[in-house]
Design a protein around this motif. Structure first.
Motif, PDB file in Angstrom:
ATOM      1  N   ASP A   1       2.940 -20.156  -3.863  1.00 18.70           N
ATOM      2  CA  ASP A   1       3.546 -18.793  -2.993  1.00 18.70           C
ATOM      3  C   ASP A   1       3.332 -17.619  -3.690  1.00 18.70           C
ATOM      4  O   ASP A   1       3.526 -16.522  -3.213  1.00 18.70           O
ATOM      5  CB  ASP A   1       5.112 -19.200  -3.091  1.00 18.70           C
ATOM      6  N   PHE A   2       2.428 -17.536  -4.600  1.00 18.70           N
ATOM      7  CA  PHE A   2       1.886 -16.305  -5.124  1.00 18.70           C
ATOM      8  C   PHE A   2       0.556 -16.295  -5.849  1.00 18.70           C
ATOM      9  O   PHE A   2       0.197 -17.585  -5.925  1.00 18.70           O
ATOM     10  CB  PHE A   2       3.119 -15.931  -6.073  1.00 18.70           C
ATOM     11  N   PHE A   3      -0.034 -15.331  -6.218  1.00 17.98           N
ATOM     12  CA  PHE A   3      -1.575 -15.140  -6.751  1.00 17.98           C
ATOM     13  C   PHE A   3      -1.569 -14.033  -7.765  1.00 17.98           C
ATOM     14  O   PHE A   3      -1.281 -12.856  -6.973  1.00 17.98           O
ATOM     15  CB  PHE A   3      -2.436 -15.393  -5.852  1.00 17.98           C
ATOM     16  N   LEU A   4      -1.773 -14.373  -8.828  1.00 16.88           N
ATOM     17  CA  LEU A   4      -1.856 -13.074  -9.811  1.00 16.88           C
ATOM     18  C   LEU A   4      -3.398 -12.698  -9.804  1.00 16.88           C
ATOM     19  O   LEU A   4      -4.097 -13.698 -10.099  1.00 16.88           O
ATOM     20  CB  LEU A   4      -1.377 -13.424 -11.167  1.00 16.88           C
ATOM     21  N   PHE A   5      -3.623 -11.257  -9.606  1.00 19.68           N
ATOM     22  CA  PHE A   5      -5.104 -10.968  -9.763  1.00 19.68           C
ATOM     23  C   PHE A   5      -5.159  -9.269 -10.169  1.00 19.68           C
ATOM     24  O   PHE A   5      -4.227  -8.877 -10.359  1.00 19.68           O
ATOM     25  CB  PHE A   5      -5.692 -10.970  -8.293  1.00 19.68           C
ATOM     26  N   VAL A   6      -6.060  -8.780 -10.632  1.00 22.42           N
ATOM     27  CA  VAL A   6      -6.675  -7.662 -10.747  1.00 22.42           C
ATOM     28  C   VAL A   6      -6.941  -6.972  -9.521  1.00 22.42           C
ATOM     29  O   VAL A   6      -8.123  -7.303  -8.914  1.00 22.42           O
ATOM     30  CB  VAL A   6      -7.750  -7.463 -11.766  1.00 22.42           C
ATOM     31  N   ASN A   7      -6.535  -6.090  -8.683  1.00 20.44           N
ATOM     32  CA  ASN A   7      -6.868  -5.474  -7.587  1.00 20.44           C
ATOM     33  C   ASN A   7      -8.144  -4.360  -7.891  1.00 20.44           C
ATOM     34  O   ASN A   7      -7.981  -3.474  -8.789  1.00 20.44           O
ATOM     35  CB  ASN A   7      -5.702  -4.363  -7.297  1.00 20.44           C
TER      36      ASN A   7
ATOM     37  N   PRO B   1      -3.235  -4.907 -12.329  1.00 21.80           N
ATOM     38  CA  PRO B   1      -2.560  -6.065 -12.397  1.00 21.80           C
ATOM     39  C   PRO B   1      -1.503  -6.216 -11.196  1.00 21.80           C
ATOM     40  O   PRO B   1      -0.826  -5.334 -10.911  1.00 21.80           O
ATOM     41  CB  PRO B   1      -1.964  -6.409 -13.742  1.00 21.80           C
ATOM     42  N   SER B   2      -1.734  -7.242 -10.076  1.00 23.94           N
ATOM     43  CA  SER B   2      -1.128  -7.427  -9.009  1.00 23.94           C
ATOM     44  C   SER B   2      -1.064  -8.555  -8.682  1.00 23.94           C
ATOM     45  O   SER B   2      -1.447  -9.572  -9.013  1.00 23.94           O
ATOM     46  CB  SER B   2      -1.844  -6.652  -7.765  1.00 23.94           C
ATOM     47  N   VAL B   3       0.250  -8.920  -7.561  1.00 23.32           N
ATOM     48  CA  VAL B   3       0.581 -10.229  -7.385  1.00 23.32           C
ATOM     49  C   VAL B   3       0.807 -10.221  -5.678  1.00 23.32           C
ATOM     50  O   VAL B   3       1.377  -9.297  -5.227  1.00 23.32           O
ATOM     51  CB  VAL B   3       1.805 -10.601  -7.906  1.00 23.32           C
ATOM     52  N   VAL B   4       0.143 -10.991  -5.000  1.00 22.09           N
ATOM     53  CA  VAL B   4       0.357 -11.085  -3.592  1.00 22.09           C
ATOM     54  C   VAL B   4       1.252 -12.291  -3.508  1.00 22.09           C
ATOM     55  O   VAL B   4       1.290 -13.523  -4.308  1.00 22.09           O
ATOM     56  CB  VAL B   4      -0.806 -11.581  -2.893  1.00 22.09           C
TER      57      VAL B   4
ATOM     58  N   GLY C   1       3.615 -10.236   0.745  1.00 25.74           N
ATOM     59  CA  GLY C   1       3.822  -8.936  -0.080  1.00 25.74           C
ATOM     60  C   GLY C   1       2.892  -8.704  -1.018  1.00 25.74           C
ATOM     61  O   GLY C   1       2.234  -9.650  -1.754  1.00 25.74           O
ATOM     62  N   VAL C   2       2.894  -7.525  -1.534  1.00 23.45           N
ATOM     63  CA  VAL C   2       2.172  -7.331  -2.822  1.00 23.45           C
ATOM     64  C   VAL C   2       2.963  -6.595  -4.172  1.00 23.45           C
ATOM     65  O   VAL C   2       3.312  -5.562  -3.367  1.00 23.45           O
ATOM     66  CB  VAL C   2       0.691  -6.354  -2.275  1.00 23.45           C
ATOM     67  N   PHE C   3       2.757  -6.855  -5.102  1.00 19.84           N
ATOM     68  CA  PHE C   3       3.600  -6.212  -6.071  1.00 19.84           C
ATOM     69  C   PHE C   3       2.269  -5.602  -7.202  1.00 19.84           C
ATOM     70  O   PHE C   3       1.266  -6.382  -7.352  1.00 19.84           O
ATOM     71  CB  PHE C   3       4.238  -7.193  -7.076  1.00 19.84           C
ATOM     72  N   GLU C   4       2.437  -4.295  -7.336  1.00 25.13           N
ATOM     73  CA  GLU C   4       1.351  -3.880  -8.442  1.00 25.13           C
ATOM     74  C   GLU C   4       2.066  -3.534  -9.681  1.00 25.13           C
ATOM     75  O   GLU C   4       3.202  -2.940  -9.659  1.00 25.13           O
ATOM     76  CB  GLU C   4       0.590  -2.710  -7.768  1.00 25.13           C
TER      77      GLU C   4
END
Length: 226
Positions: free
Chosen positions: A184-190, A196-199, A208-211
């Motif tokens: 339900d989420f994925f951590l990555f580098v935008n 560092p961000s999370v969709v 949604g997107v968290f940065e």
């Protein structure tokens, strides 16, 4: 295709290994370029969780795509079947995605590091004691692909820490990777911002997107913008 089968808190019997190998043609039929699949069988010792005592995790490397699936059941064979159903469904999505690429759509995901099984490390200890070896293990540096698994004191809580190496990617690529691994989420580098961000999945087809950034970096960005 290389098949690696390991057990976590349980012994993997030969019958299970034979069944896994006999069912892998379902995978290669959809993904003939599959290079490796890692199968992890976990036993949950809590008797209250007897209906989901066996968990099977599948992680497959096919070309530049990593696909994951997992399922739990009362026995390992049912869990394997359910996990395979999820994996093949996601493989079909990846195959359809490649067809879209041939039509000129550019959504190619970045490859993720596929760690070898021998890098798995399990450590037990108590988090409340800062001098405990388990606390030291969690706080220490990890090699790429290495993991540390720590049990919190005498509780059934287990915390697993792992280091992945991944190339920066776009939000669209991150959403695609999230769908493939079934989370339900994925951590990555935008790659657009370097942050560092999370969709994450919200509801329906809404995401949604968290940065994440530090106040110092944000202030620098604002000043440079001015």
């Amino acid at each position: 295709m290389e098949i690696v089968i390991t057990g976590r808190h349980t012994e993997v019997k030969q019958k299970f290994r034979d069944v896994v190998e006999s069912k892998m043609n379902r995978v290669t039929a959809i993904a003939p370029d599959a290079q490796r699949i890692q199968v992890v069988l976990t036993h949950e010792g809590n008797p209250r969780q007897a209906d989901s005592a066996k968990r099977v995790e599948l992680t497959m490397l096919a070309g530049k795509t990593v696909v994951r699936a997992e399922a739990s059941s009362a026995d390992e064979f049912s869990a394997l079947d359910m996990a395979l159903d999820k994996l093949t469904q996601r493989l079909r999505r990846a195959r359809d995605r490649r067809k879209d690429h041939r039509r000129g759509l550019d959504h190619a995901p970045q490859p993720m590091d596929f760690p070898p099984v021998e890098n798995e490390v399990e450590v037990k200890g108590d988090f409340e004691n800062p001098d405990n070896s388990a606390q030291t293990a969690v706080a220490s540096d990890l090699e790429p692909g290495q993991s540390v698994e720590v049990q919190v004191g005498d509780t059934p809580i287990v915390i697993r820490r792992k280091l992945h190496i991944a190339e920066p990617m776009s939000i669209d690529e991150a959403l695609y990777e999230m769908e493939l691994i079934g989370h339900d989420f994925f951590l990555f580098v935008n790659k657009e911002t370097g942050r560092p961000s999370v969709v994450y999945r919200r509801h329906g087809w809404s995401y949604g997107v968290f940065e994440i950034d530090t106040p110092e970096n944000v202030n620098k960005t604002v000043k440079n913008g001015k």
